[in-house]
Design an enzyme around this catalytic site. Sequence first.
Site, PDB file in Angstrom:
ATOM      1  N   ARG A   1      30.684  42.370  39.820  1.00 24.32           N
ATOM      2  CA  ARG A   1      31.734  43.298  39.368  1.00 24.32           C
ATOM      3  C   ARG A   1      31.135  44.255  37.994  1.00 24.32           C
ATOM      4  NH1 ARG A   1      37.717  41.678  36.529  1.00 24.32           N
ATOM      5  NH2 ARG A   1      38.708  43.514  37.274  1.00 24.32           N
TER       6      ARG A   1
ATOM      7  N   ASN B   1      40.046  48.696  38.478  1.00 28.95           N
ATOM      8  CA  ASN B   1      39.321  47.902  39.294  1.00 28.95           C
ATOM      9  C   ASN B   1      39.892  46.806  39.441  1.00 28.95           C
ATOM     10  OD1 ASN B   1      36.958  45.351  39.033  1.00 28.95           O
ATOM     11  ND2 ASN B   1      36.072  47.295  39.838  1.00 28.95           N
ATOM     12  N   SER B   2      40.053  46.507  40.884  1.00 27.15           N
ATOM     13  CA  SER B   2      41.346  45.399  41.140  1.00 27.15           C
ATOM     14  C   SER B   2      40.800  43.933  40.738  1.00 27.15           C
ATOM     15  CB  SER B   2      41.451  45.282  42.585  1.00 27.15           C
ATOM     16  OG  SER B   2      41.875  46.400  43.015  1.00 27.15           O
ATOM     17  N   GLN B   3      41.725  43.077  40.448  1.00 29.71           N
ATOM     18  CA  GLN B   3      41.692  41.783  40.091  1.00 29.71           C
ATOM     19  C   GLN B   3      40.613  41.096  41.192  1.00 29.71           C
ATOM     20  OE1 GLN B   3      45.127  39.662  40.089  1.00 29.71           O
ATOM     21  NE2 GLN B   3      44.289  37.952  39.314  1.00 29.71           N
ATOM     22  N   PRO B   4      39.603  40.154  40.826  1.00 29.22           N
ATOM     23  CA  PRO B   4      38.776  39.941  41.721  1.00 29.22           C
ATOM     24  C   PRO B   4      39.474  38.641  42.802  1.00 29.22           C
ATOM     25  CG  PRO B   4      37.786  39.854  39.507  1.00 29.22           C
ATOM     26  CD  PRO B   4      38.989  40.214  39.352  1.00 29.22           C
TER      27      PRO B   4
END
Length: 183
Positions: free
Chosen positions: A13, A39-42
Amino acid sequence: MDRVAAAFDATPRRDFLPRAVRRRASYDGPLGIAAGQTNSQPRTVDDMLRLLDVHPGHRVLDVGSGSGWTTALLAHLVGPAGSVLGVELEPELVSFGSANLGRTDRTWATIRQASPGVLGDPEGAPYDRILVSAMADTMPQPLVDQLADDGVLVVPVDGTMQRVTNPGAVVTAHGRYRFVPLR
């Protein structure tokens, strides 16, 4: 190691974040990237990729490609026999995401500017898999229409993650999530 975990290992990421937030790459939450986008939550990305069930050789559409991270993850999953097209409305993110993706050497994946008012890539359809990283108010029928006969669409709709499978556009719900709005 399963395929999704391997994709995460091969696609850090950190490499898809602006320099100012890279130190927070391990944070399991959304991080700002630019133009009011995140940037989306993993953990959310992991959930979505598992629901999407991507296989080598698939043609995949990534709607709201942002920093390019999900496009690169999908490219890892489809391998060189497949293809991934990321579409993004924000010109700044098209440049940022394309540069990030370019460093992965996954030449079977690209990011391009989305056309305002056009969801996805109707001219390039059908797609085996479609991932949407933005919240729709209602099920986006234009994207459902871009699915192949045995395709899968994963999209957050009104706070709930939805999985649409063909044939028959069968919809199942998979938990509550928050995203930036789909435009």
